[in-house]
Structures are given as structure tokens and as C-alpha cells.
Design a protein around this motif. Structure first.
Motif, short mmCIF file in Angstrom:
data_model
loop_
_atom_site.label_atom_id
_atom_site.label_comp_id
_atom_site.label_asym_id
_atom_site.label_seq_id
_atom_site.Cartn_x
_atom_site.Cartn_y
_atom_site.Cartn_z
N LEU A 73 5.94 -1.12 2.43
CA LEU A 73 4.74 -0.47 1.91
C LEU A 73 4.68 -0.73 0.41
O LEU A 73 5.48 -0.21 -0.35
N GLY A 74 3.72 -1.56 0.00
CA GLY A 74 3.56 -1.89 -1.41
C GLY A 74 3.75 -3.37 -1.67
O GLY A 74 4.81 -3.92 -1.39
N ALA A 75 2.70 -4.01 -2.21
CA ALA A 75 2.75 -5.43 -2.52
C ALA A 75 2.78 -5.65 -4.03
O ALA A 75 2.08 -6.49 -4.58
N GLY A 76 3.61 -4.82 -4.69
CA GLY A 76 3.83 -5.01 -6.12
C GLY A 76 5.06 -5.88 -6.35
O GLY A 76 5.50 -6.61 -5.45
N GLY A 89 8.06 -4.91 -3.92
CA GLY A 89 7.74 -5.17 -2.52
C GLY A 89 7.67 -6.65 -2.20
O GLY A 89 8.21 -7.09 -1.17
N VAL A 107 4.05 -6.85 4.91
CA VAL A 107 3.83 -6.14 3.64
C VAL A 107 2.41 -5.59 3.65
O VAL A 107 1.46 -6.33 3.90
N ASP A 137 -0.58 -3.18 1.60
CA ASP A 137 -1.01 -2.58 0.34
C ASP A 137 -2.49 -2.22 0.42
O ASP A 137 -3.26 -2.96 1.03
N HIS A 138 -2.86 -1.10 -0.20
CA HIS A 138 -4.26 -0.68 -0.18
C HIS A 138 -5.12 -1.49 -1.14
O HIS A 138 -6.34 -1.52 -1.02
N PRO A 171 -2.68 -8.60 -4.55
CA PRO A 171 -1.27 -8.21 -4.72
C PRO A 171 -0.84 -8.28 -6.18
O PRO A 171 -1.45 -8.98 -6.99
N LEU A 198 -3.68 -6.82 2.92
CA LEU A 198 -4.25 -6.17 1.75
C LEU A 198 -5.47 -5.37 2.16
O LEU A 198 -6.05 -5.58 3.22
N THR A 215 5.93 1.50 -3.11
CA THR A 215 4.58 1.77 -3.60
C THR A 215 4.54 2.23 -5.05
O THR A 215 3.49 2.62 -5.55
#
Length: 392
Positions: A8-11, A14, A27, A29-30, A34, A123, A159
Motif C-alpha cells: 500500500l503506497g507507491a512512494g 513502496g 502496489v 496507490d490512490h 507514482p 494507481l 503510505t
């Protein structure tokens, strides 16, 4: 839908985890793109690590937790990755490394590494109910208006923290950590400007000086910037991580100098020079005028007694200021505190009490100094968790 690992989280953390987690990794992400914090960092050039990354330059309630991950994936490892992707970089100051080009090069590199590892990326996806049963994690994910129930052997919380909410930052990682039995340490904005009573430094807005800004616990010798709201600049952002509400910060406007000795020497050789003129040789004139409104700087150098010189020098070297607060998560670069590291394995980032649950990056109670340290923690913690799930 079943996957081996759900991140959870494409930073930064992640994506780095995805690059090492092996195939059958998803992966989510909201955000629509990314690595948004990577993209805006370093003025769009991404301060992606620091040559002088050392454990002492990180904060957290457990001062030893981060040592393992940082030692097993170092700044040199990430630099090697950057070099292999042909991304040109340079050292700016104090070991801070930046891309010569755009920060999006780092995002593209991470996406390429994750794709090579077999990871998929969703995404614009909203995370709904998350649960755990029969040794697996369940997560309702809505994508393009369609809900999908994902079942995963491993769940990675990546996240981030609460900083810069306009970019979508939230407390999701904290909520899920609590849900699954992990405790939290107190969170607050870090690497953030100080605020003061309205108008305190209005006439100095835009003025910058090299200063030593500190308190009883730490000090930093870097640039300090006066703003219409208060104080900013690298030295201020750094000490904000060590500051508590209601405390003073102490500013040395002439670090490395001896103001009393210099004023005595100037009195002897240029006694007819105005005190303000003499100080304006070392400090911006606007700042000297501001100081003159607080301490007596009238007359010429020859008029100064030794006692008065000592008073002026004390004011320049030990200027006590009490912020009313900070600019908060709105502008904070990172969140201090987070998921309590006592509940995590320092080698794998997995929860002690729940197999398959991992927490990495800014969501965890590990916060680095300004200058690429927090990205290095994202890389190192992401690799630690990724390797762990790949080998599980």
C-alpha cells in the motif's frame, strides 16, 4: 484476486520494496501518478541520498532500530543503482546528492526496477476495508469504480506520514497499524519552518544569513531565512525536529567568530566608525537595524565600554527566540514519530506478532535529517522488507 505481496503506497519506500519483493507483487496507490514526493523534492531535482548517511543522523524513540537496514543497503548501493540507470548527479552541499536533470528520472528508475521484478502497479485506487484471517490479508480495493477483493500473503504499509496533505498524505498507515495491534509513538511535523507572532520579522522577510541554530540537544550551522511568518532555511528546518512547543531556540548570528574580540579590535583601529556600520560588515543591514531595535547600538565604536561590547556580543551569539509554533504538516517535509519500532523486526521490517505484516519508510518512527537522509531510509527500509518477502 490472490497475490503474494500487497504494498500500500507507491512512494519512495513502496516502489523500492516492489523492486525487491519478487513476482506476484501488487502496489496500490490512490494518487494518479507514482512517487509524487520524489517528483517535487529538491526543487524538482530530488535530493536522493546523502554521502554522510550515519545512524546518528536519524531520530526515533529507539535510536538503534534503523542501523540494520541502513547498514545492509547503504547510500553507496543506491548511488550504484542510479549510475547503472545512467542518471547524472552532483553533490550540492554537505554530502547532498541531486539529479543533474529532473527528479522524474528517479521515479522512472524505480518503476523500471519494479516492473523488471514482476510487480504490478494500480494507481487511482482507493483502499477500503482491510482484514486478516487464516494467515492471509484481505483488502477491498476500488479501481475505476469497480471493487476488487485482494487476498495477500504479505501486506506492506508504505503510505507515508501526514506531511503535505495537499498531496494526499493521510494517516492510513497508522490506522492499519493500530488495527493490527502495532502501537504508535507521538507524531508531529518535522523539518518544518517556525512561526512567530504576526509581523515579528516582517521587515526582514527574504533576508538570509549563515547561522548556528540550536537548543540544549542539538545545533546546526546552515542558512537561516527570515519570512513573513517566521523563520525558515536549512538550519531552522533541521532544529525543528529537536524542538518542542514552548521551548526557545538559540541563534548564533556569527558562528565561528568572536564578536567581542572583533569589536574590541575594531574599536582600537576604527573607533570613529558607527557601531551599526561595523556590524553591517558582517550581517545584512536590515538585520542590524532590527537588532538595533532590541539592544543599544547607538554611537561609535570608540564609545563602547568593554561591558557594552560583551552585551552586544552576547546578543549576537546567543539570540534567544521562542516560536509560537510551526507551519504544521502543510509544509513539513516529513512526519516525526509513527509506527513504534519496538513492534518491528529491524532486519525485515515485519511485525513481531503478525507474520506477513510489514511497515516501511516515513510511516515508521524513523526520521532523518534534512538533506537526503529520509530518502535513504525509504530505500533501505524498502529493500529490507522486499528481500524479506521475496525470501519468505
Amino acid at each position: 484476486m490472490k497475490v503474494r505481496t500487497l504494498i500500500l503506497g507507491a512512494g519512495a519506500a513502496g516502489l523500492m520494496c516492489a523492486a525487491h519483493a519478487g513476482p506476484d507483487t501488487l502496489v496500490v496507490d490512490h494518487a494518479r501518478a507514482p512517487g509524487e514526493k520524489i517528483r517535487i523534492s529538491g526543487g524538482g531535482r530530488c535530493n536522493f541520498t546523502n554521502l554522510y548517511t550515519e545512524p546518528e543522523r536519524f531520530l526515533g524513540e529507539n535510536p538503534h532500530f534503523h542501523k540494520s537496514a541502513l547498514a545492509r543497503y547503504t547510500q553507496w548501493d543506491f548511488i550504484d543503482l542510479v549510475d547503472r540507470h545512467g542518471i547524472a548527479w552532483h553533490e550540492k552541499t554537505l554530502g547532498q546528492l541531486f539529479c543533474d536533470g529532473k527528479a522524474t528520472q528517479i521515479v522512472a528508475m524505480l518503476l523500471a526496477e519494479a516492473e523488471k521484478a514482476g510487480a504490478r502497479l494500480w494507481l487511482g485506487a482507493e483502499v477500503g476495508a482491510v482484514g486478516h484471517a487464516d494467515g492471509r490479508f484481505t483488502c477491498r480495493i476500488t479501481r475505476d469504480g469497480k471493487p476488487v477483493d485482494v487476498v495477500a500473503d504479505n501486506l506492506v504499509l508504505a503510505t507515508g506520514g501526514k506531511s503535505i496533505p495537499k498531496m494526499g498524505a493521510s494517516g492510513l498507515a497508522y490506522d492499519l497499524a493500530r488495527q493490527f495491534g502495532l502501537s504508535l509513538t507521538q507524531t508531529r511535523p518535522a523539518l518544518v519552518p517556525f512561526t512567530f507572532d504576526a509581523g515579528r520579522f516582517a521587515e526582514l522577510s527574504g533576508t538570509a544569513v549563515q547561522a548556528r541554530v540550536g537548543n540544549d540537544r542539538h545545533s546546526f550551522d546552515e542558512a537561516m531565512l527570515f519570512t513573513h511568518r517566521g523563520l525558515s532555511g536549512p538550519a531552522v528546518l533541521q532544529i525543528s525536529s529537536y524542538w518542542r512547543e514552548g521551548e526557545d531556540v538559540m541563534v548564533d548570528l556569527l558562528p565561528g567568530a568572536d564578536a567581542a574580540q572583533d569589536l574590541r579590535a575594531a574599536r582600537q583601529h576604527a573607533g570613529r566608525r558607527a557601531v551599526t556600520t561595523a556590524l553591517a560588515q558582517h550581517l545584512p543591514a536590515r538585520l542590524v537595524s532590527h537588532i538595533a531595535g532590541q539592544i543599544d547600538l547607538t554611537g561609535n565604536l570608540a564609545d563602547l565600554s568593554d561591558a557594552r561590547i560583551d552585551t552586544i556580543a552576547e546578543s549576537l551569539h546567543r539570540w534567544h527566540l521562542r516560536p509560537t509554533g510551526t507551519e504544521g504538516y502543510r509544509t513539513a517535509e516529513v512526519t516525526l514519530g509513527g509506527i513504534n519500532t519496538n513492534g518491528l523486526d529491524s532486519r525485515t521490517m515485519m511485525a513481531h506478532h503478525l507474520r506477513g505484516l510489514y511497515a516501511i519508510g516515513e510511516a515508521v518512527d524513523v526520521t532523518g535529517w534534512l538533506g537526503g537522509y529520509n530518502f535513504q531510509w525509504a530505500w533501505s527500509s524498502g529493500v529490507a522488507a522486499g528481500r524479506a518477502v521475496a525470501g519468505a
